[in-house]
Structure formats: C-alpha cells, structure tokens
Design a protein around this motif. Sequence first.
Motif, mmCIF file in Angstrom:
data_model
loop_
_atom_site.group_PDB
_atom_site.id
_atom_site.type_symbol
_atom_site.label_atom_id
_atom_site.label_comp_id
_atom_site.label_asym_id
_atom_site.label_seq_id
_atom_site.Cartn_x
_atom_site.Cartn_y
_atom_site.Cartn_z
ATOM 1 N N LYS A 74 26.433 -25.751 -9.455
ATOM 2 C CA LYS A 74 26.187 -24.640 -10.148
ATOM 3 C C LYS A 74 24.319 -24.405 -10.244
ATOM 4 O O LYS A 74 23.491 -25.429 -10.108
ATOM 5 C CB LYS A 74 26.419 -24.914 -11.591
ATOM 6 C CG LYS A 74 27.870 -24.750 -11.816
ATOM 7 C CD LYS A 74 28.356 -25.170 -13.172
ATOM 8 C CE LYS A 74 29.711 -25.347 -13.206
ATOM 9 N NZ LYS A 74 30.006 -26.694 -13.786
ATOM 10 N N LYS A 75 24.213 -23.219 -10.378
ATOM 11 C CA LYS A 75 22.577 -22.784 -10.514
ATOM 12 C C LYS A 75 21.880 -23.709 -11.406
ATOM 13 O O LYS A 75 22.470 -23.904 -12.551
ATOM 14 C CB LYS A 75 22.525 -21.098 -10.625
ATOM 15 C CG LYS A 75 21.344 -20.693 -10.000
ATOM 16 C CD LYS A 75 21.561 -19.259 -10.108
ATOM 17 C CE LYS A 75 20.150 -18.788 -9.752
ATOM 18 N NZ LYS A 75 19.369 -17.736 -10.763
ATOM 19 N N GLY A 76 20.775 -24.048 -11.346
ATOM 20 C CA GLY A 76 19.985 -24.762 -12.199
ATOM 21 C C GLY A 76 20.336 -26.049 -12.597
ATOM 22 O O GLY A 76 19.922 -26.559 -13.798
ATOM 23 N N THR A 77 21.387 -26.620 -11.946
ATOM 24 C CA THR A 77 21.948 -28.081 -12.220
ATOM 25 C C THR A 77 21.376 -29.240 -11.448
ATOM 26 O O THR A 77 20.917 -28.702 -10.029
ATOM 27 C CB THR A 77 23.214 -27.915 -12.484
ATOM 28 O OG1 THR A 77 23.876 -27.808 -11.205
ATOM 29 C CG2 THR A 77 23.548 -27.105 -13.564
ATOM 30 N N SER A 83 11.227 -29.284 -13.422
ATOM 31 C CA SER A 83 10.659 -28.100 -13.402
ATOM 32 C C SER A 83 11.199 -26.978 -12.235
ATOM 33 O O SER A 83 11.475 -25.842 -12.577
ATOM 34 C CB SER A 83 8.888 -28.148 -13.164
ATOM 35 O OG SER A 83 8.712 -27.708 -11.661
ATOM 36 N N LEU A 84 11.758 -27.784 -11.318
ATOM 37 C CA LEU A 84 12.476 -26.871 -10.560
ATOM 38 C C LEU A 84 13.970 -26.398 -11.060
ATOM 39 O O LEU A 84 14.219 -25.155 -11.015
ATOM 40 C CB LEU A 84 13.029 -27.463 -9.156
ATOM 41 C CG LEU A 84 11.752 -27.897 -8.020
ATOM 42 C CD1 LEU A 84 12.381 -28.954 -7.130
ATOM 43 C CD2 LEU A 84 11.585 -26.784 -7.467
ATOM 44 N N LYS A 85 14.294 -27.163 -11.869
ATOM 45 C CA LYS A 85 15.712 -27.051 -12.551
ATOM 46 C C LYS A 85 15.434 -25.749 -13.558
ATOM 47 O O LYS A 85 16.064 -24.661 -13.597
ATOM 48 C CB LYS A 85 16.145 -28.169 -13.615
ATOM 49 C CG LYS A 85 17.432 -28.346 -13.410
ATOM 50 C CD LYS A 85 17.837 -29.949 -14.084
ATOM 51 C CE LYS A 85 18.609 -29.387 -15.297
ATOM 52 N NZ LYS A 85 19.085 -30.718 -16.104
ATOM 53 N N SER A 86 14.216 -25.724 -14.166
ATOM 54 C CA SER A 86 14.081 -24.809 -15.194
ATOM 55 C C SER A 86 13.651 -23.293 -14.422
ATOM 56 O O SER A 86 13.870 -22.351 -15.247
ATOM 57 C CB SER A 86 12.672 -24.993 -15.973
ATOM 58 O OG SER A 86 11.730 -25.101 -15.122
ATOM 59 N N LYS A 87 13.636 -23.333 -13.245
ATOM 60 C CA LYS A 87 13.156 -22.268 -12.274
ATOM 61 C C LYS A 87 14.603 -21.796 -11.724
ATOM 62 O O LYS A 87 14.540 -20.700 -11.064
ATOM 63 C CB LYS A 87 12.267 -22.387 -11.145
ATOM 64 C CG LYS A 87 10.604 -22.600 -11.771
ATOM 65 C CD LYS A 87 9.635 -22.587 -10.599
ATOM 66 C CE LYS A 87 8.550 -23.522 -11.137
ATOM 67 N NZ LYS A 87 8.025 -24.475 -10.024
ATOM 68 N N GLY A 88 15.509 -22.671 -12.292
ATOM 69 C CA GLY A 88 17.028 -22.137 -11.543
ATOM 70 C C GLY A 88 17.400 -22.659 -10.469
ATOM 71 O O GLY A 88 18.452 -22.313 -9.827
ATOM 72 N N VAL A 89 16.478 -23.609 -9.769
ATOM 73 C CA VAL A 89 16.762 -24.111 -8.665
ATOM 74 C C VAL A 89 17.886 -25.272 -8.879
ATOM 75 O O VAL A 89 17.572 -25.972 -9.682
ATOM 76 C CB VAL A 89 15.529 -24.692 -7.983
ATOM 77 C CG1 VAL A 89 15.812 -25.510 -6.597
ATOM 78 C CG2 VAL A 89 14.569 -23.774 -7.793
ATOM 79 N N ALA A 90 18.888 -25.233 -7.936
ATOM 80 C CA ALA A 90 19.928 -26.471 -7.831
ATOM 81 C C ALA A 90 19.341 -27.631 -6.989
ATOM 82 O O ALA A 90 18.945 -27.500 -5.830
ATOM 83 C CB ALA A 90 21.321 -25.825 -7.541
#
Lengths: 332, 332, 303, 495
Positions: free
Chosen positions: D30-33, D188-195
């Motif tokens: 999933k996105k952002g996980t 920080s990547l996660k918070s940008k929606g990166v999986a």
Amino acid sequence: MKNQQTIEKQAPVNGRVRVDWKEKGSEVVSRYGIFLIFLGMVALMSILTPHFFTYFNLINVVRQVSFIGIVAMGVTFVIITKGIDLSSGSVIALVSVMAASFAQGGHSLVVPILIGLGIGALTGLINGTIATKGMIPPFIATLGMMTAARGMALLYSNGRPIGNLTDSFLFMGSGDLLGLPFPIIMFLVMGLISHLLLNNTKFGKSTYAIGGNEQAARICGINVDRHLILVYTYAGFLTGIAALMLTARISAGQPSMGVMYELDAIAAAVIGGTSLTGGIGTIPGTMIGALIIGVLNNGLDLMNVSSYWQQILKGIIIVTAVLIDSRKNRKS
Amino acid sequence: MKNQQTIEKQAPVNGRVRVDWKEKGSEVVSRYGIFLIFLGMVALMSILTPHFFTYFNLINVVRQVSFIGIVAMGVTFVIITKGIDLSSGSVIALVSVMAASFAQGGHSLVVPILIGLGIGALTGLINGTIATKGMIPPFIATLGMMTAARGMALLYSNGRPIGNLTDSFLFMGSGDLLGLPFPIIMFLVMGLISHLLLNNTKFGKSTYAIGGNEQAARICGINVDRHLILVYTYAGFLTGIAALMLTARISAGQPSMGVMYELDAIAAAVIGGTSLTGGIGTIPGTMIGALIIGVLNNGLDLMNVSSYWQQILKGIIIVTAVLIDSRKNRKS
Amino acid sequence: SDGSNADRKVVVGAAMPVFDDKWLSYLYDAMKDGAKDKNVDLKMVDAKNDSSKQLSQVEKFATEGVDVIVVCPVDTAAVKPMVNVAKQANIPIVIVNRIPPKDVMKDVDSYVGSESIKGGIIQMEEVAKILNNKGNVAIMTGQLGHEAQVKRTVGNKEVIQKHPDMQIILEGTAKWQRAEGIQLMENWLQSGKKIDAVVANNDEMAIGAIKALKEAGKLDETVVAGVDGTPDALKYVKSGDLDVSVFQDPVGQGKGAIDTAVKLAKGEKLKDKMVWIPYELITKRNVQEFEERWDVYNKNKSN
Amino acid sequence: MGEEILLEMKDISKEFPGVKALDKIQLTVKKGTVHALMGENGAGKSTLMKILFGIYSGSGTISFKGEELKLSGPKDALKKGISMIHQELNPIPEMTVAENIFLGREPVYGKTGWVNKKKLVQQTAELFETLNIPIDPTTKMKDLTIASMQMVEIAMAVSHSADLIIMDEPTSAITDKEVKYLFEIIRSLKSKGVAIIYISHKMDEVFRICDEITVLRDGQYIGTKRTDELDHDSLTQMMVGREIKQVFHKEPAEIKEVILSVKNLSKEGKFKNISFEVRKGEILGIAGLMGAGRTEVIESIFGVDPPTSGEIYLCGKPIKIKHPSDAIRHKIGLLTEDRKLTGAFLPLSVKENMIMSGMNKFLNFGFVNGGKVKQSCVSMVEKLNIKTPNLNKLIMNLSGGNQQKVLLARWLLNDPDLLILDEPTRGVDVGAKAEIHKLMCKLAQEGKAIIMISSEMPEILGMSDRILVMHEGHFKGELSREEANQERILQIAFQ
Ligand SMILES: Nc1ncnc2c1ncn2[C@@H]1O[C@H](COP(=O)(O)OP(=O)(O)OP(=O)(O)O)[C@@H](O)[C@H]1O
Ligand SMILES: Nc1ncnc2c1ncn2[C@@H]1O[C@H](COP(=O)(O)OP(=O)(O)OP(=O)(O)O)[C@@H](O)[C@H]1O
Ligand SMILES: [Mg+2]
Ligand SMILES: [Mg+2]
C-alpha cells in the motif's frame, strides 16, 4: 516437486543434495557444446569433400594441430588465472634456433631437448616473474617477451635457418610411435597430463582459485605470486615442447617460426570455452578448440578455397562456432 | 590526523575521505608518472644522439605516431569497457584499399573519405554487435574481424596495391596545415575530441561505468549493449581516419597494410595507463603511450642499433617503462 | 683501404623492408660488406614490412642529411612519396631489388636489381619444360599482399597462360614459411588432386613441400620449384629434391647498390641508370656453379 | 493514507535451472507504508524484487499504480517510479560518489550530453545534506568504507524520487548509528507517500519500522500479516516453519589455557598498540563502530597485511605470520567480512569453494581425492543446512546467506584451533544464524577458540564470553560477559 517441498518444509534440514536430471541434461549440452559443434563441423566437411574423412587426412589434421594444441594447453592455464601469454610464437622461434644449434651432430639428443625445454621454461619464468613481482599486466610483460625473444632468435641465428639436424632429433617431428606420429602422441600425452594437473591436483585447483578471486585465494593460503610464476613457467615449458617438435618437423631451426601462433593458441583456448575473465576453462575444451581451427584450415585447403576467401571464411566460422556455443550456454 | 578523526566521531558516518597531502603528492606522481617517464626517455635520447632533439625529427616522430595514436584512442575506449579490439590492423587495410579505389580521380574527395570512415565505423558496429548481442568475448569477435577484414582487403584489391591517387586525397597524408603536417593536426584534434568525449559527456561516463561495473551500469538504466556497440563503432571510425591518412601518406591503398598495428595500439593504451581489467584509462595517457613507442622506434633507428638488438631493447624498454610506472602507482 | 678516398666518409641511409627474411639477410650482409670495402658509413633500418614506417625512415634520413638513400621498398606502389622526399632534400636515391612503376622510375637516380616478375617467369618456364608443357600445377604463395608474392605469382601465371595443357589446380599461401609449407602441402596431398608440380614463391616453402611430399612418397613424381638459391636451398637442389630454383643474387645486388650509391654521393656519372642483376635459373645441372659462387663470397668475407 | 494499493504482484513464478525460486507468489503493497519481505536465505526475496525491478523476467502479473506493469529492464522500472537498493553493493570503484549516484542521468547542458560537473557535485551535496550523509561527493567510490558505500547506495535509490523503493538488506553493512539515520529517511519518505519494500534478517528492525510483513519460504508464499499481529516468535515460526528457541543462545564451555596472545601490535595509520589474548573454549567478541579498525587487526594477525610491529604468540611460543598460509599452518581460520571481494570464488562450484583452503587433507599422492571431497562437502551441506541443488552448482547462483554458509564450511573443513569470524552472520537468516551460533558454541565446547567481530550488538552481547571494544584503531577496554551491555560498550568506545 511442490509436494516434495511441502514435506521438506517440516524437515529441520533441507540442505539435501538433490540430483536434477533436467539440469544435468542442459549441463551436458553446455558442457559439451563445443564438442558437438566440432562434430558438426567434421560432419559438414565430410559432406563437402570426400577427401576429408579419411584415416590419413584425419591423422594429418591432428598432427598439424598438435603443435598449436600443446602451446594452447599452457595458454589455457595462463588464461584461467586471468593472464595472457603473447610470447608463445616468438618463444617457439627462440627455442627453435637455440635447440637446433645443438642438434647438428656431435651432441647427444639430450642436449638440444634440455636446452629447448629449459629455454621455454625460462622465458615463462621471466614472464611470470615480471608480471607478478613487477606488478605489471601480463599483456605487457609477455608483449615485451614477444618482441625480445624474436629479436634474440634473429640475433642468435643471424636471421637464417639452422639446418643439418641429427636424425635422432628429427624423430620428434616425423617419427612414429605405436603407429601414430610422435607429435600426436605428445599432444595426447601432454593433454592428459595437463588435464590431470588442472583438474585433480592442488596446483590445478589453485589455478582456478586465483582466476576466480585472487584476494580470496591469498586468504586461503595460496602463494599467489609463486603459483602464477609456476603457471607461466609451465606454459613456457609446453611451448618449448611444441618448438622442439616443430623444429624437428621442418628439420631446421628458424628465427621466423611461429609468427602469430600466440593468437591461434589463445583462440583455441577461448573457442574451447576458456574465459578471458578468469576462473573458467578446461584442457579437453582447448584441445577441441585447436582441432576446430585445424579442421577449418584443412577443410578449406582441401576444397581449394582461394586464400582470400579462406581468411574471410575462417573469421566468420570461428565467430559462429563460439556464437553457437555461447547460445547453448545461455539456455542453461 | 588523529585529532581530525576525533572530531569526526560526532559525525554520523565516518566514511569521509580525509585530504592527505602526502597522498596527494604521490597521486600526482602516479597520475603523471608515465609522462615523466616519457620526458626521461626524451632526455635520454637527446643525450645519446644529437639527431634526436631537432625540430624536424620531433615532427617526424609525432607524425609517425599519429596514425597508431588515433587508432589507440578508440582502443582506449574499448579497453575501458573491459573489451579489446584486435581488428584495427586489418580494418586499416580494408579501409585503405576501398577508399583508395575511389580516390583514383574522377571522384571528388568526399567519396573516398565517406567510404573510408563508413567502412571503419561499420566494422566497429559489427564487432560491437557480435560481441554484445551474440554474447561472445570481444577477443573472439574482433579476432574474427581481424581475419575476415584482411581477407576482404586482399579479395577487393586482388592482393595488389592500389595507386594513382588524386592529389587532393594525398593531402591527408602529406599536406601541411598551420605549419604542421596534417596527420599531426588530426592526432591533436582527435585526441582533444576523444578526451572531451570521455571526460565530459554522458557517453564517456557510461563508458567508464560499464568497464567499472557492468552490473551497476545496467541497474542504473544504461543501455549497456547499445553503448558498447557505439564504443566499438567509434573505435572503428577512428581506425578509418587513421587508415585514410596512412593511405594518403604512402599514396597507395595496400591490402598488407597495418599488420600488427592492433598490438601497438593496445600497447600504447596500456603503457599509457589504461587497465585491461576495465574502468581505468585516459586519452592523454594513451597519446603519451603512443609517443613512447614512437620515440623508442625513432631513437633506436637514429642510434643505428641493429634491427635484432632493436627488438630486444624495445621489448625490455617497454616492460621497464610500465614497471617504473606501476611501481609509482604502488606507492600511492 | 686504398687511400684514394681521403675525403670524408660517405653516409648511406638504407631503408630495408624486413629483417627476418632469409634471402634479404644475405642482401644486408652484402651491403654491409660493400660498405666496409668502400669505407662507407651505412645506416640500415628495418621497416618491418610497413610502408609508412619506411617512408618515415626515409624522411628521417633526409632530415639527418645522409649523402645518399638506398631503399629496398616494402611495396613499390609506395615508393613515390619516398622519391619525392629525397628529391626535395636533394639527396640521390637508389632503389634495390624491387622495381617501382615507370612514372616513379623517372625520378629515381638508379635501380639495382631485377624484375620480380621475371623470377616467376623463369621459374615457371623451367617447370613447364620439365613437364613437357602439360600438367597440374600448385602454386604456393608467400605472405599475401607482399611485393614478391604478388609479382612472382603473376610471372608464374603469365607462363601458364601460354601453355594450354598446363593448369593451376591449387593455390594457397604458406606465408614464406617452411612449417606452413609442410602443412599446406599435406593438406593438398589429401585433396585427391593429381599434382605434377609445386611452384613456390620462395625456397623455404618449397622445402616444406618437399618434406611433405617425401613423407607421402610422392616426391619423385612431383616437380618442386622455389626462388632464392640461398646456400641451404642449394643443398636441396643438389640432392635432386628441389628441381628448380631461381637465383636472385644478393651479393650482386647488395654490393651493386652500395657501389652505385657511393658513385651518386660523390657526384660521379653513372654509366647506366639501370643496374640489372638478373635472375638466374638453378637446376641440378648448374648447381655446382652457384655453390662455388657462395664459397668464393664466404671466403672473401672471412678474409 | 495507507489504504490505497500501490503495487500488486500476482502468481509470480520463476525457475532457475534446478531451482524453482518462486512459485505463485503474491505481494500487495500500500501507498505510504513500509512492507517487510521476510524469509530464510534462499526463500526467493531478492529474486522477487529483481523481477519487480526488471532485472529478471518471470511469469505472473504485476500491477503498479493501477496499471499493468511490463518492464524491459531496470531503466524502465526507474522511469515508472520504482528504485532499488540491491543486496550486493554495486559500486563503480574508480568513479566518484557523485558520478555513481547520478550515473545514466547526469545533469547536462541542454540536450548536448555534455555533463555539467559542477551541478553534478552540487546536486549530490544537496542530496546528502537532506539525508544527513557526510560524504564528500568528489571522493572516489573505492576510497569509501563499506558502510559509506551502503549509505551512498541508499542515497542513490532515494534520489530517484520513486513511488516505491525496494530495500534489499540495506542494513547488513552498517551499524546502529547509520541504521538510525536510515530509519529517519524512511519515515520522511513514508510521510511523502512513498512505499518501501524492506528486506532484512534483523527482526528488531522489522518490528521497529514496518507496517506489514509478507513471508516467503522456499519459493512459496506463506502469508501477509500486519506487524502488530505478529511477535518475534510467531514471525520466526512463519519463516522457518518450526520453532527457534532462542536466537542468541550461548551454551557454556570450559575456558582453558591461552591459545593466542598478541602484544603491542601496530600498523601505521591503521591501528596502534593492540594487545589481547584468547583462550581455548572462549568466544572473544570485538565490538566497535564500522571502520574502527577491527578488520584491519585480525587481517593483520592472519598475515593478509602483516603488522609493522608487535608480537604474536601461539600457545606461548612466538610465531611469525607473513602470509595467510602461515596462519593456516598454525591452524588458524579467517572468515572475511566481504564475501564478494575476499571470500567467494564466484566462477567456481560450491565444492571447490569449500575445499580451497584445506586442500592438503584431500590429497592422495598429490591428487585430489574426489570421493573424500564429496563426502566432506556433503556432510557440511547437511550440517550447515546449505540450500544448493548439488555440489557442482556455481556459488554465484546461491542466495547470499547460503554463500556465507559455504564459506564458513570452508574453514570448518580445516578443523582450526582458532577461528576468526568477521561479521559471520551478515545477511544470514534467523534459522541459519541460530545454527551458526550453535556451531560456534559447539566448537568452543570442543576446545576451540573463536574471535568474533560483529556490528550487531545483540550478537556480540549474546555470544561473547568477553568483549573487546575498539575505536579509531585502539582497544579502548574490555568487558566480561556479565558486565556487558549496549550502553557500556558505547560508553567505552567514546570515552
Ligand atoms: N541466477 C541464478 N541462477 C540460479 N539460481 C539462482 C539464481 N539466483 C537465485 N537463485 C536461486 O534462487 C533461490 C532464491 O534466491 P534469492 O537470492 O532470491 O534468495 P533470498 O531470499 O534473497 O535469500 P538471501 O536472504 O540469502 O538473500 C535460491 O535457491 C538461489 O540459489
Ligand atoms: N578501501 C579503503 N580505503 C580507504 N580507507 C579504508 C578502506 N577500508 C577501510 N578503510 C579505513 O580503515 C579503517 C579501518 O577499517 P576496517 O574495515 O578495518 O574497520 P572495521 O572496524 O573492521 O569495520 P567493519 O565493521 O566495517 O568491518 C577505517 O578508518 C576505514 O575508514
Ligand atoms: Mg537476497
Ligand atoms: Mg570490518
């Protein structure tokens, strides 16, 4: 196999060694690929010219190949260690003139043979020492030897053939043993020795190890420099054998002998599956590689293909053979 | 230095490289080592023979070197990618006879030039395609081309030189431009272009990357096969330039031209510091490497050293030059 | 020496094609002997069969300012720029052994030697005679593209064309080498073709062919011909193994070249621009004569 | 955030000759996980990721960002928004850090192909600044430590600004400090929606950072769970298919006389005045941060790069070790830290890799006795649970963890009295790790001495009888098993 694995999941130890026949099959193809290509080539030549597949012609081909073939065995060792030997052709010339000058009667057969083998081995020793202790690329070390040995051969003989060799010496080139020409016997014997050396001894395993990973080889306790020097020496020694037989065959020591032989020898090894990136190669492969070149030369001569076309075809066929072979490898 | 490190402790990653001036110094020596050796050789020759360090002789040396030098630049690209090109010598012959046959008057200068460059590039394209798409070692691919191209050159010319070339064509070999012989101008121009291409463009970076770690290059999205094909094509193109100038210089297309040039070109690159294991090499280094070979040939001729001794010395000196150079490298 | 040349030593720059060739090595020796006799400073360089290298060497002689340049061309098609260089530097130029085309010859000061094509003609004519103008001929050529290979083969073929009952059934290269000669002959012998004569571009290859023929027991029924007539080849002529050879006189050409060069250097007028040292046929009948010539030469040399 | 599906891999299969590496695998991210991919060595994790990145082709369907994904190669993957940190480091040694990072996409002037070198360095510097990585962009890659190289590769993967970043064992070569920084980056990547797909054999990391976990076993799909549904034991159970009692379980061994002692060992620029001793039956741990000089010390002792001064005593007698062969003769073994560089003979078979350091004992009249070799190797394969179809398989085709076991087998075959293990379980799965640890204990019980370097604190703490702490080329102190804990080790290191 799926069920198998499900069961194995339960087993605490699943590191069992399974024999997989499909893999075995493709391994056979990839392993003997070049041999199959060789057989294909023989078949083709036999169809194209009726004179090819006769006892005498086949003997003829093998004898012609035996000189380069023996050189190529040493080159195989060298290439497996990631090295290269460009000096073989010139060393043949140097050994040839020096041995010939001691084979003109008055000397026993032992003297020229010892001198020939000694000089061959010595040039190898120098190659190896310069490459390892001097830490310069073998390409340059043996290129230097290539140039220098040719110069020495010319200097020693003043650019002229040295003839009048004793009959006993000439036997090495034209004599028969057990119904086979002496060079063929030597080709087979040296092939067997080299194969055993490479495959079944510590020396051989170390040779592969150095080519596979020099750093790791050192950590495994292999004295890399010393071993490399020995490898080059062995290559030089084999070149010495080829040079003696070739000299006997043409019954003269010649300073212009062996030009470009180094390339043929390297080509034989590479066609036979030896990898220039090190760690991979076999003696039977190299012998087949040499035979492929020999069959090609012979067949094209038999069919009286013009010299120009011979060269063009030779280039194309060698590339094609390796191409087919490497495609086989890819499948596996 | 210890204090420096103590400060660095606070930094999260201590993989930073410290600038070490001692190291910098030895880096300069190792980087320009071969240039210093070259200067030493020039100095030595100047002392040994008064005819060496004259304007005309130096021009002579550089002009002589320019042909091999240009070929060696392409070879440098190839070797940096971990490849090798054995076909240069034969390609020179092929380009020579084909271009010459269109430079016999009646054709404008453009035709032979386009044909020459085109054929050079085409052979490179074929080399590269066979090596990459066919997945066979460049050694074999270019060895095949070496044999085949020579055969084609002989076939095309029926083994004979092709003379009577137009004067405008001959300019490329013997003309002067800005007070310098045209081949020297081209040597410098192609050297500059190749240097910039290798150092300042994406093309060059990719070349180094492929040689340094092909896997990594692939992962970074470089189209390795296409790039290698381009590299071989560029090498062929440069060989074409050299072949045109050589043909013009001797005012005949010759099928026997360029024998063994490939080895000299490779030697120039390796002497100049290009590593056969890939990823390392520079164009100025190669140019110096070519000059070293040229100075050696010229100087030994000037001193009237006998040809046999020349070969012996040449072998020894080339090895010594690389030896001194690599010892320098080791210190760093 | 005889003291007549109290003036300074003449400097001869000699650009030679390649040093690892047997016949040429006799030519070089003869030139060196000639130079010693005439008290000449001889600078001899090796072009390693590379025309462009040879051109550079000639240029170097010109910039060095030798008194006279002697060239034995790698390839006669590439002589023109060398002659131009010499002319520009005002240095006389002598060509030895291999004759350049006519339009170049007009600028050459002298030519010493013969015509390569003649060697091939003489050789094949004798073979034709032995074969009674009919039979199958195999031509063994030298390194492809070499001057002597091209010209001698052309000479061979010219003769064959004149004899309708003679045909070339095989042609291949043995690169001037004896070892390659054996190999090629072995293969030819297996080709099932009837070979009446093997005509080789030089004696070394012919000797190779002889070895293979002897082994196959077919030497008696095959005529073998070579070119050069160097001392070791003469032994094969004498024993009857080598039926034909063609003598190319290295001593005559070498000494002749130096003589001519010295004359040109001293500004003497040449009697003849073309100093012909013709090819001579060697067979078992006259082989004695050539052996004696070598003996005399070697004796003089050792004195 | 966190519910939108970014990637869906369905029924992915892949076969290598002799190995079914993947059999109908499912993976949904999933996105952002952060999605962990777990499994033993050779389970097929890297293979699956290589398919996703376009290095291998396999059967099955992949949908990414709602579209079917068909890749022609890594270039394509990067273009479509997938980047990857590879399990094996892939540096181009002769090129600079900046050139490595922007390889294939160097900033150019216009469309000329002319590289803007200034901008290249500048962009790299900016990237490093945002990621908090203090490396000079103009350094040559070959001059970096392994840890720094790993950080560069992490930066490279991040710099593609991809929607999905695959991280295949990004922490196997870095220490806790850098791991902390990596996790900051991941958050920080996660918070940008990166999986992120995260592969690691370090359980604690997985529990710290991952949202979901998919487990593979022997190329089979086992299941996907949310992290909070699992604990250490149940995850292990899923991965291994059996229970693993304790990860760092040390069995006591009788500690006897000193076997090796080192006095005042120094090497200019590397380490200084190193003195220590190790006893039979003892496991001596050497702790320290990456680059502390631990590897240098033990490689010096082993004769790889002999020290400039100092003495080495074996059983009280002074010995000289000038070359690894001397060390081997004295019955010392060394498992090096870098498999690819100093360990494996990649073009050679498993069998040959195993026998290379102790060939003498397989020799009969100078010839290698094939039967003896096979017997010993088979027993090693079974003992260490090495997954290989047969002994003739090339080692380069084994999974990383199995390669490590083969190399360990190499030294065990030598039956050494003193075994030096440099990061022995780097990249090794829990099951195998437990087995290697068990083996270490057994060896100690047999009276062998073991020196173990490890950058994994729990391993050092769990396995060592005694711990030496090293920093900046010096031994800073020594702790007994009882007094050691993570804080004290760090304290000593930085005192
Ligand atoms: N190129 C290859 N050729 C043949 N077999 C391979 C190849 N690559 C991987 N394999 C095999 O496929 C299986 C899966 O390997 P993979 O590298 O995906 O494992 P992994 O789960 O990443 O293990 P590790 O944790 O050790 O990295 C292993 O049995 C391995 O031996
Ligand atoms: N290839 C290299 N080039 C330059 N410096 C290096 C290199 N390898 C190591 N170093 C330096 O040598 C020192 C010791 O490194 P070493 O690898 O021995 O440390 P270590 O404690 O074993 O770390 P690790 O846990 O990574 O093995 C460090 O300062 C490091 O920066
Ligand atoms: Mg993996
Ligand atoms: Mg370490």
